[in-house]
Design a protein around this motif. Structure first.
Motif, PDB file in Angstrom:
ATOM      1  N   ALA A 155      -8.637  18.420 -65.029  1.00 18.25           N
ATOM      2  CA  ALA A 155      -7.556  18.844 -65.856  1.00 18.25           C
ATOM      3  C   ALA A 155      -7.660  19.781 -67.073  1.00 18.25           C
ATOM      4  O   ALA A 155      -6.726  20.645 -67.397  1.00 18.25           O
ATOM      5  CB  ALA A 155      -6.669  17.608 -66.411  1.00 18.25           C
ATOM      6  N   SER A 156      -8.869  19.888 -67.514  1.00 19.64           N
ATOM      7  CA  SER A 156      -9.351  20.682 -68.826  1.00 19.64           C
ATOM      8  C   SER A 156     -10.640  21.413 -68.397  1.00 19.64           C
ATOM      9  O   SER A 156     -11.444  20.697 -67.335  1.00 19.64           O
ATOM     10  CB  SER A 156      -9.078  19.948 -70.193  1.00 19.64           C
ATOM     11  N   GLY A 157     -11.102  22.413 -69.117  1.00 20.75           N
ATOM     12  CA  GLY A 157     -12.275  23.045 -68.916  1.00 20.75           C
ATOM     13  C   GLY A 157     -12.322  24.337 -68.315  1.00 20.75           C
ATOM     14  O   GLY A 157     -10.937  24.753 -68.021  1.00 20.75           O
ATOM     15  N   ARG A 158     -13.184  25.032 -68.040  1.00 23.09           N
ATOM     16  CA  ARG A 158     -13.268  26.239 -67.329  1.00 23.09           C
ATOM     17  C   ARG A 158     -13.946  26.198 -66.011  1.00 23.09           C
ATOM     18  O   ARG A 158     -14.603  25.193 -65.617  1.00 23.09           O
ATOM     19  CB  ARG A 158     -14.068  27.085 -68.449  1.00 23.09           C
ATOM     20  N   THR A 159     -13.569  27.235 -65.077  1.00 19.14           N
ATOM     21  CA  THR A 159     -13.976  27.215 -63.648  1.00 19.14           C
ATOM     22  C   THR A 159     -14.420  28.614 -63.519  1.00 19.14           C
ATOM     23  O   THR A 159     -13.931  29.477 -63.622  1.00 19.14           O
ATOM     24  CB  THR A 159     -12.740  26.900 -62.977  1.00 19.14           C
ATOM     25  N   LEU A 160     -15.887  28.447 -62.734  1.00 19.87           N
ATOM     26  CA  LEU A 160     -16.257  29.483 -62.061  1.00 19.87           C
ATOM     27  C   LEU A 160     -16.042  29.396 -60.639  1.00 19.87           C
ATOM     28  O   LEU A 160     -15.874  28.247 -60.064  1.00 19.87           O
ATOM     29  CB  LEU A 160     -18.038  29.558 -62.352  1.00 19.87           C
ATOM     30  N   CYS A 161     -15.808  30.392 -59.959  1.00 22.34           N
ATOM     31  CA  CYS A 161     -15.774  29.992 -58.260  1.00 22.34           C
ATOM     32  C   CYS A 161     -16.509  30.951 -57.609  1.00 22.34           C
ATOM     33  O   CYS A 161     -16.957  32.213 -58.042  1.00 22.34           O
ATOM     34  CB  CYS A 161     -14.064  30.391 -58.040  1.00 22.34           C
ATOM     35  N   TYR A 162     -16.739  30.712 -56.374  1.00 19.89           N
ATOM     36  CA  TYR A 162     -17.371  31.437 -55.459  1.00 19.89           C
ATOM     37  C   TYR A 162     -16.806  31.165 -54.116  1.00 19.89           C
ATOM     38  O   TYR A 162     -17.148  29.792 -53.517  1.00 19.89           O
ATOM     39  CB  TYR A 162     -19.002  31.082 -55.385  1.00 19.89           C
ATOM     40  N   PHE A 163     -16.132  31.613 -53.572  1.00 27.04           N
ATOM     41  CA  PHE A 163     -15.320  31.165 -52.390  1.00 27.04           C
ATOM     42  C   PHE A 163     -15.953  32.025 -50.814  1.00 27.04           C
ATOM     43  O   PHE A 163     -15.253  32.193 -50.021  1.00 27.04           O
ATOM     44  CB  PHE A 163     -13.839  31.775 -52.527  1.00 27.04           C
ATOM     45  N   ASN A 164     -17.274  32.229 -50.783  1.00 28.45           N
ATOM     46  CA  ASN A 164     -17.948  32.646 -49.729  1.00 28.45           C
ATOM     47  C   ASN A 164     -18.678  31.627 -48.962  1.00 28.45           C
ATOM     48  O   ASN A 164     -18.440  30.433 -49.634  1.00 28.45           O
ATOM     49  CB  ASN A 164     -18.873  33.917 -50.135  1.00 28.45           C
ATOM     50  N   GLN A 165     -18.917  31.942 -47.838  1.00 30.97           N
ATOM     51  CA  GLN A 165     -19.967  30.902 -47.140  1.00 30.97           C
ATOM     52  C   GLN A 165     -21.212  30.810 -47.936  1.00 30.97           C
ATOM     53  O   GLN A 165     -21.675  31.554 -48.557  1.00 30.97           O
ATOM     54  CB  GLN A 165     -20.160  31.573 -45.884  1.00 30.97           C
ATOM     55  N   HIS A 166     -21.783  29.363 -47.688  1.00 34.91           N
ATOM     56  CA  HIS A 166     -22.638  29.036 -48.525  1.00 34.91           C
ATOM     57  C   HIS A 166     -23.970  29.541 -48.097  1.00 34.91           C
ATOM     58  O   HIS A 166     -25.028  29.712 -48.763  1.00 34.91           O
ATOM     59  CB  HIS A 166     -23.058  27.406 -48.283  1.00 34.91           C
ATOM     60  N   PHE A 167     -24.222  30.235 -46.923  1.00 34.14           N
ATOM     61  CA  PHE A 167     -25.343  30.838 -46.590  1.00 34.14           C
ATOM     62  C   PHE A 167     -25.586  32.249 -47.127  1.00 34.14           C
ATOM     63  O   PHE A 167     -26.771  32.562 -47.208  1.00 34.14           O
ATOM     64  CB  PHE A 167     -25.491  31.205 -44.952  1.00 34.14           C
ATOM     65  N   LYS A 168     -24.775  32.557 -48.169  1.00 30.54           N
ATOM     66  CA  LYS A 168     -24.933  33.812 -48.841  1.00 30.54           C
ATOM     67  C   LYS A 168     -25.669  33.228 -50.352  1.00 30.54           C
ATOM     68  O   LYS A 168     -26.002  34.358 -51.095  1.00 30.54           O
ATOM     69  CB  LYS A 168     -23.472  34.524 -49.091  1.00 30.54           C
ATOM     70  N   ILE A 169     -25.653  32.115 -50.552  1.00 32.45           N
ATOM     71  CA  ILE A 169     -26.118  31.648 -51.823  1.00 32.45           C
ATOM     72  C   ILE A 169     -27.593  31.464 -51.720  1.00 32.45           C
ATOM     73  O   ILE A 169     -28.304  30.461 -50.750  1.00 32.45           O
ATOM     74  CB  ILE A 169     -25.433  30.255 -52.258  1.00 32.45           C
ATOM     75  N   ASP A 170     -28.304  32.251 -52.510  1.00 32.30           N
ATOM     76  CA  ASP A 170     -29.881  32.125 -52.581  1.00 32.30           C
ATOM     77  C   ASP A 170     -30.430  31.458 -53.686  1.00 32.30           C
ATOM     78  O   ASP A 170     -29.621  31.167 -54.762  1.00 32.30           O
ATOM     79  CB  ASP A 170     -30.634  33.582 -52.519  1.00 32.30           C
ATOM     80  N   PRO A 171     -31.387  30.630 -53.675  1.00 34.39           N
ATOM     81  CA  PRO A 171     -31.849  29.824 -54.799  1.00 34.39           C
ATOM     82  C   PRO A 171     -31.862  30.309 -56.072  1.00 34.39           C
ATOM     83  O   PRO A 171     -31.758  29.857 -56.838  1.00 34.39           O
ATOM     84  CB  PRO A 171     -33.298  29.340 -54.460  1.00 34.39           C
ATOM     85  N   LYS A 172     -32.435  31.822 -56.223  1.00 35.71           N
ATOM     86  CA  LYS A 172     -32.308  32.431 -57.533  1.00 35.71           C
ATOM     87  C   LYS A 172     -30.964  32.511 -58.187  1.00 35.71           C
ATOM     88  O   LYS A 172     -30.829  32.273 -59.357  1.00 35.71           O
ATOM     89  CB  LYS A 172     -33.211  33.734 -57.544  1.00 35.71           C
TER      90      LYS A 172
END
Length: 186
Positions: A6-23
């Motif tokens: 209900a409160s706070g801030r939001t970062l979003c990433y709406f792409n497929q997970h395979f695009k996320i690298d560890p770094k």
């Protein structure tokens, strides 16, 4: 709404997970570690990828409840919900394309690092097309992290950037369909 706190801030990433690298994920977690009220809103993936992202978040000292997974939705619903996000993040190795176009169109600034391959530079070009390349395109991860932190820390700046993004969408070349059509009709 949408499973977000209900409160706070939001970062979003709406792409497929395979695009996320560890770094990249580590840098997102660094931001979340700095801001205890930030939630990372991700597109729903498969059970294994969600479990791995949660495990990695925990390894970075970020609790599992700060990752929220959005159900897949049609474009209209997605654009409406995307606008709830404060700042979108990107993966430099494999940039967001159509998803970034939707996110920008929803009025959400995206912070990216321009990669060294075409697929890693696409989003930087899109952001430049809205007139915000000098603000949202970083040279490296540290600069991207600093940009995200500045936007999350300064609500007035974030509001100003979102207004400028709205103007860039209306007047910039990225969404100027008439200009694109005229160019290809030559």
């Amino acid at each position: 709404a949408q499973g977000l706190p209900a409160s706070g801030r939001t970062l979003c990433y709406f792409n497929q997970h395979f695009k996320i690298d560890p770094k990249t994920f580590a840098h997102w977690m660094s931001v979340m570690h700095t801001f205890e009220d930030v939630t990372l809103w991700l597109l729903q993936g498969n059970v294994a990828s969600e479990r791995n992202l949660i495990r990695n978040a925990l390894e970075h000292g970020v609790s599992a409840n700060r990752l929220v997974f959005a159900n897949r939705a049609d474009v209209t619903e997605h654009l409406a919900r995307a606008s709830l996000c404060d700042v979108a993040v990107d993966s430099p190795m494999y940039n967001s394309g159509a998803t970034a176009g939707d996110t920008l169109y929803a009025g959400v600034p995206i912070v990216t690092v321009a990669g060294n391959k075409a697929i890693g530079r696409m989003l930087a070009s899109m952001i430049r097309g809205t007139g915000l390349g000098d603000v949202l395109v970083a040279r490296d991860y540290q600069e991207a992290e600093a940009i995200i932190q500045r936007l999350l820390s300064d609500r007035d700046l974030l509001f100003h950037i979102k207004q400028k993004l709205g103007t860039g969408i209306r007047t910039g070349w990225l969404y100027d369909v008439s200009a694109w059509t005229a160019y290809w009709d030559q």
